[in-house]
Design a protein around this motif. Structure first.
Motif, short mmCIF file in Angstrom:
data_model
loop_
_atom_site.label_atom_id
_atom_site.label_comp_id
_atom_site.label_asym_id
_atom_site.label_seq_id
_atom_site.Cartn_x
_atom_site.Cartn_y
_atom_site.Cartn_z
N UNK A 81 -0.63 -14.25 -8.11
CA UNK A 81 0.64 -14.75 -8.65
C UNK A 81 0.86 -16.23 -8.37
N UNK A 82 0.13 -16.78 -7.41
CA UNK A 82 0.37 -18.17 -6.98
C UNK A 82 0.03 -19.15 -8.09
N UNK A 83 0.89 -20.15 -8.27
CA UNK A 83 0.66 -21.20 -9.23
C UNK A 83 0.08 -22.46 -8.60
N UNK A 84 -0.03 -22.47 -7.27
CA UNK A 84 -0.51 -23.64 -6.58
C UNK A 84 -2.03 -23.78 -6.62
N UNK A 85 -2.49 -25.00 -6.37
CA UNK A 85 -3.92 -25.27 -6.22
C UNK A 85 -4.40 -24.85 -4.83
N UNK A 86 -3.48 -24.85 -3.88
CA UNK A 86 -3.79 -24.58 -2.48
C UNK A 86 -2.79 -23.54 -1.97
N UNK A 262 -0.79 -11.13 -13.51
CA UNK A 262 0.01 -12.33 -13.27
C UNK A 262 -0.41 -13.51 -14.14
N UNK A 263 -0.95 -13.21 -15.34
CA UNK A 263 -1.22 -14.30 -16.28
C UNK A 263 0.07 -15.08 -16.57
#
Length: 274
Positions: A81-86, A262-263
Motif C-alpha cells: 500500500x505504501x506510496x513512498x520510495x523508502x 493496492x494498485x
C-alpha cells in the motif's frame, strides 16, 4: 524521496497512540503513516479515526482478520500500500524521538538497508510512560536498558554507519528499506507465522541479493515499550535455515500476493474527518 512509515499493531491502542503522536511531531514528517493491523478490536479503529482529525500527514489503516500472528502478511500489505520510495518500519510499541524520521531519511543509501536501535523499558517504566502519555525519556530515566540509545550524537552516528553484512542485532521494529528492494526480494516470508525470525529471514535474502546493512546508532532513536516475552515459533528457525542454506533471494509466499490489491492507494483517514 517520498518516505512511508509502516507501523504494525495488534490490540494495544494505548501504545499505538504514543507511536502515532510521536510520528506527528517529527522535525521532518513522513509523507504517510500506514498502520497495518493484524486483527485488532474496534477500539484501535476508533483511536485512528480520532487522531485523523488533526493528523499532519496522510494516515492509513489496513486491517486483516485475526487468524493468529501473521506479522509477515500484515507488513507485506503495508509495503504494497505504501506510496513512498523508502519505507521505515516500526512496531506498534516503538515511540520515535522527534529527529528519527529525518535521520532515517538522511541515512538512506542505495544498495543498503538501515538497522535502527532502541531503548528498552522495564515494565514499571513502560507503565509510567503510558500513564503519563510521555513521548520522551532521558539518559537518567530509571529502569531502562541500552541507555546509550537515548543519546543523539550525529558525528558518532556517521562513524557507526559503515556498510556490513552481519545478522547480529537484526530487528524489524526500527528498520529502513527502499521499497523497490523489498519488491525484488518479495517482502516478508508469509510462510513464517507466530513470533520470531521473519526479520532475520528477510535480511538473509537481502544479503543474498547483494544488499548491505548500515547501522543507525546515536540517531534514529526510539523507545521500545515493555511487553511480555513471546515464545518463538520453532518452525521459523527451519525456514531461516533453509533460506541460508539455499542462498534464496525471493520467498515463495510474499509481497507479490498483495500488490494488485493496492494498485489504487487506500483511503486517507483524514478525508473522512469532516
Amino acid at each position: 524521496m517520498r518516505l512511508s512509515v509502516v507501523v504494525i499493531t495488534y490490540n494495544w491502542p494505548q501504545a499505538l497512540d504514543l507511536v502515532l503522536r510521536a510520528l506527528a511531531r517529527q522535525t521532518v514528517l513522513p509523507d504517510e503513516v500506514i498502520v497495518t493491523d493484524d486483527g485488532s478490536r474496534e477500539d484501535t479503529a476508533v483511536l485512528l479515526r480520532g487522531l485523523a482529525r488533526d493528523y499532519p500527514t496522510r494516515l492509513v489503516h489496513l486491517w486483516q482478520p485475526d487468524d493468529g500472528a501473521r506479522m509477515s502478511r500484515a507488513r507485506n500489505r503495508g509495503i504494497a500500500a505504501a506510496q513512498g520510495d523508502y519505507i521505515v518500519f516500526f512496531d506498534g510499541d516503538m515511540v520515535a524521538e522527534r529527529h528519527c524520521i529525518a535521520e532515517h531519511r538522511s541515512f538512506a543509501r542505495r544498495g543498503c538497508f538501515v538497522q535502527g536501535s532502541r531503548v528498552l523499558t522495564s515494565q514499571a517504566c513502560s507503565t509510567r510512560v503510558l500513564a503519563e502519555r510521555r513521548l520522551d525519556i532521558g539518559f537518567f530515566e530509571p529502569a531502562i536498558e541500552r541507555r546509550r540509545h537515548t543519546l543523539r550524537i550525529p558525528l558518532l552516528a556517521r562513524l557507526y554507519a559503515r556498510p556490513h553484512r552481519s545478522q547480529r542485532g537484526i530487528k524489524s521494529c526500527n528498520w529502513g528499506f527502499w521499497r523497490d528492494d523489498l519488491v525484488a526480494i518479495n517482502g516478508f516470508n508469509e510462510a513464517m507465522t507466530g513470533w520470531g525470525r521473519e526479520d532475520n529471514e528477510l535480511a538473509a535474502r537481502a544479503f543474498n541479493a547483494g544488499l548491505q546493512r548500515r547501522d543507525l546508532r546515536f540517531g534514529g532513536l526510539a523507545l521500545h515499550l515493555w511487553h511480555r516475552t513471546r515464545t518463538l515459533h520453532e518452525a521459523n528457525d527451519g525456514l531461516l535455515a533453509d533460506t541460508l542454506a539455499r542462498g534464496l533471494v525471493r520467498c515463495e509466499h510474499g509481497l507479490d500476493g498483495h500488490l494488485d490489491e493496492f494498485r489504487a492507494p487506500p483511503p486517507d483517514l483524514r478525508d473522512a474527518r469532516d
